[in-house]
Scaffold this motif. Structure first.
Motif, PDB file in Angstrom:
ATOM      1  N   GLY A 114     125.406  30.394  -7.966  1.00  0.00           N
ATOM      2  CA  GLY A 114     125.731  31.039  -9.439  1.00  0.00           C
ATOM      3  C   GLY A 114     126.619  30.014 -10.045  1.00  0.00           C
ATOM      4  O   GLY A 114     126.889  28.593  -9.800  1.00  0.00           O
ATOM      5  N   ILE A 129     125.887  35.546  -8.283  1.00  0.00           N
ATOM      6  CA  ILE A 129     124.487  35.929  -7.381  1.00  0.00           C
ATOM      7  C   ILE A 129     125.143  36.872  -6.159  1.00  0.00           C
ATOM      8  O   ILE A 129     126.187  36.399  -5.463  1.00  0.00           O
ATOM      9  CB  ILE A 129     124.043  34.694  -6.577  1.00  0.00           C
ATOM     10  CG1 ILE A 129     123.684  33.625  -7.880  1.00  0.00           C
ATOM     11  CG2 ILE A 129     122.699  35.049  -5.936  1.00  0.00           C
ATOM     12  CD1 ILE A 129     122.564  34.188  -8.769  1.00  0.00           C
ATOM     13  N   TYR A 393     116.029  34.533  -3.082  1.00  0.00           N
ATOM     14  CA  TYR A 393     115.868  34.840  -4.133  1.00  0.00           C
ATOM     15  C   TYR A 393     115.409  36.223  -4.294  1.00  0.00           C
ATOM     16  O   TYR A 393     115.999  36.960  -5.102  1.00  0.00           O
ATOM     17  CB  TYR A 393     115.424  34.132  -5.012  1.00  0.00           C
ATOM     18  CG  TYR A 393     113.883  33.405  -4.836  1.00  0.00           C
ATOM     19  CD1 TYR A 393     112.654  34.383  -4.778  1.00  0.00           C
ATOM     20  CD2 TYR A 393     113.724  32.088  -4.495  1.00  0.00           C
ATOM     21  CE1 TYR A 393     111.595  33.962  -4.163  1.00  0.00           C
ATOM     22  CE2 TYR A 393     112.708  31.805  -3.986  1.00  0.00           C
ATOM     23  CZ  TYR A 393     111.389  32.451  -3.993  1.00  0.00           C
ATOM     24  OH  TYR A 393     110.449  31.974  -3.335  1.00  0.00           O
ATOM     25  N   GLN A 396     118.435  38.959  -3.455  1.00  0.00           N
ATOM     26  CA  GLN A 396     119.639  38.640  -4.239  1.00  0.00           C
ATOM     27  C   GLN A 396     119.465  39.421  -5.501  1.00  0.00           C
ATOM     28  O   GLN A 396     118.167  39.280  -6.055  1.00  0.00           O
ATOM     29  CB  GLN A 396     119.989  37.153  -4.471  1.00  0.00           C
ATOM     30  CG  GLN A 396     120.389  36.541  -3.216  1.00  0.00           C
ATOM     31  CD  GLN A 396     120.406  34.876  -3.449  1.00  0.00           C
ATOM     32  OE1 GLN A 396     119.621  34.339  -3.981  1.00  0.00           O
ATOM     33  NE2 GLN A 396     121.585  34.440  -2.822  1.00  0.00           N
ATOM     34  N   ARG A 398     121.029  38.884  -9.675  1.00  0.00           N
ATOM     35  CA  ARG A 398     122.015  38.121 -10.751  1.00  0.00           C
ATOM     36  C   ARG A 398     122.680  38.811 -11.688  1.00  0.00           C
ATOM     37  O   ARG A 398     122.142  39.855 -12.375  1.00  0.00           O
ATOM     38  CB  ARG A 398     121.210  37.137 -11.273  1.00  0.00           C
ATOM     39  CG  ARG A 398     120.656  35.992 -10.595  1.00  0.00           C
ATOM     40  CD  ARG A 398     119.623  35.250 -10.895  1.00  0.00           C
ATOM     41  NE  ARG A 398     118.306  36.353 -10.726  1.00  0.00           N
ATOM     42  CZ  ARG A 398     117.665  36.479  -9.386  1.00  0.00           C
ATOM     43  NH1 ARG A 398     118.181  35.797  -8.517  1.00  0.00           N
ATOM     44  NH2 ARG A 398     116.671  37.240  -9.425  1.00  0.00           N
TER      45      ARG A 398
END
Length: 440
Positions: A114, A129, A393, A396, A398
């Motif tokens: 992040g 994140i 990713y 995860q 955001r």
């Protein structure tokens, strides 16, 4: 089926039509499958564990029939016992592959941090994140077992920091694959449940009395699993709907033709619908690869599948030069792209669309399937134009960070209010204006 792999020439007037026809693949939905999956998902959503138990006993032919969902849970002790039971060479190979996959995805995580920055008026903006709380991993069972799929799906989730990793794997006739269980132990899977099919996808998506709902479902499966994943998307996230496996080999003619023939076989043996294509500027070399294909095929245990795949969807294509090969490769956007050439990096720089690139004659696609480290869950059917390999990713999410200072509210408030009035949203405008000192 006798092998009759097609040969094309890019200089032919109708080459584009030939290529488009070769690449055409309709992931057509079978109405019977769609109706069956819709019914199963609705039943699982309504009856929960009772429906999952019923479908699993019947469809997986569980000996004697399990009396409760508890029968499908695999204990941590059983996972460790499966790992200990493997021959030393097999156990070492799994552990080596797992460590290489882990190291690659840890490096990937470092690149995904992040950030925040502070503007002159004190306003702080940024991105945080955070990992998903709970994910479901579907691992195919039945005719084939895929411990590599366990590693490739579970390890990036673990590296991302996912709290719970729930693995489902069907065990037809009650037979558990020890390598699959051992891979789950190595990868750090939280819970293993021996259920599969659309009912397992439904249980993971909607939750039951014994299975908590997950945030995302990843992993390959049959047509019923793919249809179920497509239907539950929106309730949960999914990784992708994968099509048949693909390999595209760009070759300058400097690689042993037996190697290239076997690389084409390595994907063609997956499935009759798999696609294996070679692009090369050397007509003589194409003939040698063709000879290697015919020479090596009879010794392949899956020669019938390979033959059907190469006949129906394979091709050896003569191109003008390697630059044109790269241009065609970008149009194909293959799942696996091998650049088997003297200077592969030179040509790799011209590639924009590929799931994974294997550079140089020693980089066989099969190494990537098992133990190089990068993920083998890749976009197919030309979706590499806009999709990426499975990675950290995917586990995860955001969150934007917006911490507006008092000074920042004075300037940003006027901009926001002007735009909000323009959109006819007065409450938005007033919400911003109330924080402007001279507009209260």
């Amino acid at each position: 089926m006798p092998l009759q792999i097609r040969t094309f020439d890019s200089s032919a007037p109708d080459f584009k039509q030939q290529l488009d026809s070769l690449l055409a693949f309709e992931a057509s939905t079978d109405d019977a499958i769609e109706h069956a999956v819709a019914a199963i998902l609705q039943d699982v959503k309504t009856r929960g564990d009772a429906a999952v138990l019923e479908y699993t006993n019947r469809l997986d032919r569980i000996p004697g029939g399990a009396a409760s969902m508890a029968a499908f849970d695999v204990t941590g002790e059983e996972l460790q016992a499966a790992l200990a039971s493997l021959p030393e060479a097999q156990r070492a190979a799994l552990q080596t592959a797992a460590e290489r996959i882990r190291v690659f995805h840890q490096r990937q995580k470092q690149e995904l941090g992040g950030f925040t920055y502070t503007e002159p008026d004190g306003t702080v903006l940024g991105q945080k994140i955070t990992p998903l709380d709970r994910v479901g991993i579907y691992v195919p069972g039945g005719k084939a077992a895929y411990p590599s799929s366990v590693l490739m799906n579970a390890i990036p989730a673990k590296v991302a920091g996912v709290g719970e990793i729930i693995m489902v794997v069907p065990t037809p006739d009650g037979v558990k694959n020890q390598m699959v269980l051992a891979a789950a132990a190595i990868a750090g899977v939280t819970r293993v449940i021996t259920i599969g099919g659309a009912q397992a996808v439904g249980a993971l998506a909607y939750g039951t009395d014994t299975i908590a709902p997950v945030d995302k479902i990843v992993g390959p499966g049959n047509a019923y699993v793919a249809a179920a994943k497509r239907r539950v998307f929106g309730t949960v996230g999914i990784d992708m709907i994968a099509g048949p496996s693909e390999i595209l080999v760009l070759c300058d003619g400097s690689t042993d033709p037996d190697w290239v023939a076997m690389d084409l076989f390595s994907q063609a043996e997956h499935d009759e619908l798999a696609q294996a294509i070679m692009l090369c500027p050397d007509a003589g070399y194409i003939a040698r690869v063709m000879a290697s294909i015919h020479k090596l095929l009879p010794d392949m245990p899956r020669r019938d599948t390979i033959s059907t795949s190469l006949t129906d969807r394979g091709a050896l294509i003569k191109v003008r030069d390697m630059a044109e090969a790269c241009a065609i490769a970008n149009d194909i956007a293959a799942e696996h792209l091998e650049i088997s050439a003297e200077n592969p990096q030179q040509w790799a720089e011209q590639i924009r669309h590929a799931g994974a690139m294997f550079l140089g004659r020693f980089s066989s696609e099969s190494l990537g399937d098992y133990c190089c480290g990068p993920n083998h869950v890749l976009p197919t059917s030309r979706t590499a134009r806009f999709s990426s390999p499975l990675g950290v990713y995917d586990f995860q999410k955001r969150s934007s960070i917006i911490h507006v200072s008092e000074a920042g509210a004075q300037t940003l408030g006027k901009v926001a209010a002007e735009l909000a009035y323009g959109e006819g949203l007065q409450a938005h405008a007033r919400s911003a204006e109330l924080r402007i000192r001279d507009a209260q």
